[in-house]
Design an enzyme around this catalytic site. Structure first.
Site, PDB file in Angstrom:
ATOM      1  N   HIS A 262     -27.797  56.703 -45.771  1.00  0.00           N
ATOM      2  CA  HIS A 262     -26.579  55.604 -45.405  1.00  0.00           C
ATOM      3  C   HIS A 262     -26.642  54.861 -43.937  1.00  0.00           C
ATOM      4  O   HIS A 262     -27.253  56.043 -43.380  1.00  0.00           O
ATOM      5  CB  HIS A 262     -25.214  56.185 -45.523  1.00  0.00           C
ATOM      6  CG  HIS A 262     -24.107  55.414 -45.360  1.00  0.00           C
ATOM      7  ND1 HIS A 262     -23.751  54.693 -44.541  1.00  0.00           N
ATOM      8  CD2 HIS A 262     -23.056  54.495 -46.449  1.00  0.00           C
ATOM      9  CE1 HIS A 262     -22.017  53.764 -44.164  1.00  0.00           C
ATOM     10  NE2 HIS A 262     -22.467  53.441 -45.542  1.00  0.00           N
ATOM     11  N   ASP A 313     -22.123  56.557 -53.554  1.00  0.00           N
ATOM     12  CA  ASP A 313     -22.767  56.132 -55.407  1.00  0.00           C
ATOM     13  C   ASP A 313     -22.649  57.734 -55.594  1.00  0.00           C
ATOM     14  O   ASP A 313     -23.290  57.534 -56.538  1.00  0.00           O
ATOM     15  CB  ASP A 313     -23.371  55.852 -54.607  1.00  0.00           C
ATOM     16  CG  ASP A 313     -22.627  53.614 -54.314  1.00  0.00           C
ATOM     17  OD1 ASP A 313     -21.392  52.992 -55.199  1.00  0.00           O
ATOM     18  OD2 ASP A 313     -23.178  53.277 -52.851  1.00  0.00           O
TER      19      ASP A 313
HETATM   20  N1  COA Z   1     -34.679  57.572 -50.573  1.00  0.00           N
HETATM   21  C1  COA Z   1     -35.301  58.113 -49.631  1.00  0.00           C
HETATM   22  N2  COA Z   1     -36.017  57.512 -48.379  1.00  0.00           N
HETATM   23  C2  COA Z   1     -34.712  57.037 -47.888  1.00  0.00           C
HETATM   24  C3  COA Z   1     -33.557  57.175 -48.320  1.00  0.00           C
HETATM   25  C4  COA Z   1     -33.655  57.353 -49.301  1.00  0.00           C
HETATM   26  N3  COA Z   1     -32.390  56.370 -49.930  1.00  0.00           N
HETATM   27  N4  COA Z   1     -33.097  56.401 -47.111  1.00  0.00           N
HETATM   28  C5  COA Z   1     -33.358  56.174 -46.236  1.00  0.00           C
HETATM   29  N5  COA Z   1     -34.952  56.855 -46.427  1.00  0.00           N
HETATM   30  C6  COA Z   1     -35.391  57.193 -45.591  1.00  0.00           C
HETATM   31  C7  COA Z   1     -36.602  55.408 -45.940  1.00  0.00           C
HETATM   32  O1  COA Z   1     -37.708  54.927 -46.258  1.00  0.00           O
HETATM   33  C8  COA Z   1     -37.155  55.904 -43.934  1.00  0.00           C
HETATM   34  O2  COA Z   1     -37.696  56.837 -44.081  1.00  0.00           O
HETATM   35  P1  COA Z   1     -38.750  56.551 -43.105  1.00  0.00           P
HETATM   36  O3  COA Z   1     -38.176  55.850 -41.171  1.00  0.00           O
HETATM   37  O4  COA Z   1     -39.785  57.397 -42.741  1.00  0.00           O
HETATM   38  O5  COA Z   1     -39.229  55.424 -43.214  1.00  0.00           O
HETATM   39  C9  COA Z   1     -35.703  56.054 -42.976  1.00  0.00           C
HETATM   40  O6  COA Z   1     -34.735  57.303 -44.704  1.00  0.00           O
HETATM   41  C10 COA Z   1     -34.663  55.075 -42.773  1.00  0.00           C
HETATM   42  O7  COA Z   1     -34.243  53.976 -43.862  1.00  0.00           O
HETATM   43  P2  COA Z   1     -33.894  52.389 -43.784  1.00  0.00           P
HETATM   44  O8  COA Z   1     -33.327  51.800 -45.223  1.00  0.00           O
HETATM   45  O9  COA Z   1     -34.414  51.807 -42.219  1.00  0.00           O
HETATM   46  O10 COA Z   1     -32.314  52.898 -44.067  1.00  0.00           O
HETATM   47  P3  COA Z   1     -31.508  51.806 -43.390  1.00  0.00           P
HETATM   48  O11 COA Z   1     -29.897  52.576 -42.120  1.00  0.00           O
HETATM   49  O12 COA Z   1     -31.891  50.265 -43.803  1.00  0.00           O
HETATM   50  O13 COA Z   1     -30.792  51.779 -45.112  1.00  0.00           O
HETATM   51  C11 COA Z   1     -29.626  53.086 -46.913  1.00  0.00           C
HETATM   52  C12 COA Z   1     -28.931  52.107 -45.332  1.00  0.00           C
HETATM   53  C13 COA Z   1     -28.308  52.641 -47.102  1.00  0.00           C
HETATM   54  C14 COA Z   1     -29.540  51.014 -47.350  1.00  0.00           C
HETATM   55  C15 COA Z   1     -30.682  53.432 -47.341  1.00  0.00           C
HETATM   56  O14 COA Z   1     -30.293  54.999 -46.846  1.00  0.00           O
HETATM   57  C16 COA Z   1     -31.120  53.465 -49.346  1.00  0.00           C
HETATM   58  O15 COA Z   1     -31.517  52.110 -49.101  1.00  0.00           O
HETATM   59  N6  COA Z   1     -30.069  54.064 -49.808  1.00  0.00           N
HETATM   60  C17 COA Z   1     -30.503  54.041 -50.623  1.00  0.00           C
HETATM   61  C18 COA Z   1     -29.454  52.610 -51.823  1.00  0.00           C
HETATM   62  C19 COA Z   1     -27.851  53.220 -51.678  1.00  0.00           C
HETATM   63  O16 COA Z   1     -27.411  54.690 -52.277  1.00  0.00           O
HETATM   64  N7  COA Z   1     -27.139  52.451 -51.122  1.00  0.00           N
HETATM   65  C20 COA Z   1     -26.145  53.120 -50.917  1.00  0.00           C
HETATM   66  C21 COA Z   1     -24.840  53.235 -50.106  1.00  0.00           C
HETATM   67  S1  COA Z   1     -23.607  53.822 -49.910  1.00  0.00           S
END
Ligand code: COA
Length: 377
Positions: A262, A313
């Site tokens: 998140h 979710d």
């Molecule tokens: N699975 C695997 N790795 C994850 C991850 C996941 N669901 N969520 C974050 N990470 C990792 C990223 O790969 C990244 O790792 P790194 O620094 O080694 O490259 C780090 O955590 C930061 O991720 P990032 O995508 O930059 O974080 P964000 O704050 O932009 O994204 C979300 C937040 C929610 C979009 C992200 O956690 C995600 O895509 N989750 C899956 C989708 C989801 O469940 N969305 C619903 C949110 S309520």
């Protein structure tokens, strides 16, 4: 020109508005609606009470709740033109497209859409909140070749939605579960879809346009679409024995695991334990413990390997799956619930409006000269 060193990718850390509606305290895993901790509200108040809380700033007394319920029930019917439009969509249209287009089209038919008094605007908000479940359920029936059925004014929002889907008054437990899901999803600070709704209304566009924008934003797999992604992932994994290899593979290949992580919560999402508990109870009842066991294993691995927690979710997917709700309706259910928050934010934005217009840092080329079209490659 904005300085590129000040760019916050994904607007991380940027505070875009003040709000009295909800607060997401990511460091301590707390979610507040209008002063109430979500753990205080969950299980004690209904979705309609939360709609009242977000719209009027306080929990309703009995009379206020009865009035709001009656108002919502009276606003449920959708015009025949919308039903005909929905019937014209291909049956395999993803429901979020239908919900988005349905709300947009409702705006075409609402002569009050440009209302400019707070009271009239609030009426439109309640109208949209009352109709979004109907649009969703009607499309589901139509795509199955079934007749649509009129809403039952005696049913709660959660029960009426289930009734419109199945044609049967739901068991109290099923109603209670969906109602709690609605409560947990009703608002969530400046999330992406709420932000997009506020951006749209801040141009002094109309409420239908703002909610249409929000639905389109929620649809993406990094936001509300993640719940569908979770169940698809569980189905792909297939068995508890396959979980470790599958997740290991995701981590090695930097593939996102749906329902995990998140932007704001750096600790447990406070909504997740409520949903996890429901998922466990329902799974035991239905004798389908496999999905929840797989989910728990995934959550354990992700916490250990990446220090990432399950989000809202993650377990809502298993809850809906166990209740027999079609997978492509999970995100529309999120949209139905979040309409409470979106509409409240839209009114809050209008009450103290200023155009939302950030800057960008230009990183393209400079000083180019126009080559006559005949000479261009
Ligand atoms: N699975 C695997 N790795 C994850 C991850 C996941 N669901 N969520 C974050 N990470 C990792 C990223 O790969 C990244 O790792 P790194 O620094 O080694 O490259 C780090 O955590 C930061 O991720 P990032 O995508 O930059 O974080 P964000 O704050 O932009 O994204 C979300 C937040 C929610 C979009 C992200 O956690 C995600 O895509 N989750 C899956 C989708 C989801 O469940 N969305 C619903 C949110 S309520």
């Amino acid at each position: 020109m904005a300085d590129s060193s000040t760019v916050s990718r994904g607007l991380e850390g940027v505070v875009a508005a003040s709000t009295k509606l909800s607060d997401v305290r990511g460091d301590i895993g707390q979610l507040i609606y209008c002063g109430y901790d979500i753990n205080e509200l969950a299980g004690q108040v209904s979705y309609e009470e939360v709609v009242h809380l977000l719209h009027y700033g306080h929990l309703p007394n009995k009379r206020e709740l009865a009035d709001l319920k009656a108002q919502m029930a009276s606003e449920r019917e959708i015009p025949q033109q919308i039903i005909d439009m929905i019937k014209g969509f291909p049956k395999d249209t993803p429901p979020m497209h239908v919900v988005r287009s349905g709300i947009s089209a409702l705006g075409c038919l609402d002569q009050e859409r440009d209302a400019d008094t707070p009271e009239k605007r609030r009426e439109i908000c309640i109208r949209i909140a009352a109709r979004i479940p109907v649009v969703t359920a009607y499309f589901h029936r139509i795509r199955q070749g079934k007749e649509i059925i009129p809403s039952d004014p005696n049913l709660s929002e959660a029960a009426n939605f289930l009734y419109l889907l199945d044609g049967q008054t739901p068991e109290p437990e099923k109603e209670k579960t969906i109602d709690l899901c609605y409560v947990l999803h009703a608002d969530h600070g400046m999330n992406a879809s709420t932000f997009s709704a506020r951006v749209t209304i801040a141009t002094l566009s109309d409420i239908y346009s703002a909610i249409t924008t929000a639905i389109g934003t929620l649809k993406g797999p990094l936001h509300g679409g993640a719940n569908e992604g979770v169940i698809k992932m569980l189905q792909e994994i297939g068995t508890l024995e396959n979980v470790d290899d599958y997740i290991g593979d995701c981590l090695r290949n930097k593939k996102k695991v749906m329902g995990i992580g998140h932007r704001i919560y750096k600790t447990l999402d406070p909504r997740a334990p409520h949903l996890r508990k429901m998922a466990h109870i329902l799974s035991e009842k239905m004798g389908e413990a496999k999905w929840i066991k797989m989910s728990d294993r995934i959550a354990d691995i992700m916490l250990k390997e990446k220090n990432l927690h399950a989000n809202v979710d993650f377990y809502s997917a298993t809850v809906y799956y166990t209740l027999g709700i079609p997978v492509d309706l999970y995100t529309p259910i999120f949209a139905i619930a979040r309409t409470a928050g979106w509409t409240a934010h839209v009114l809050e934005q209008l009450a103290d409006n200023r155009l939302i217009r950030p800057q960008s840092s230009y990183i393209g080329p400079e000083g180019l000269k126009v080559t006559p079209i005949e000479q261009r490659q």
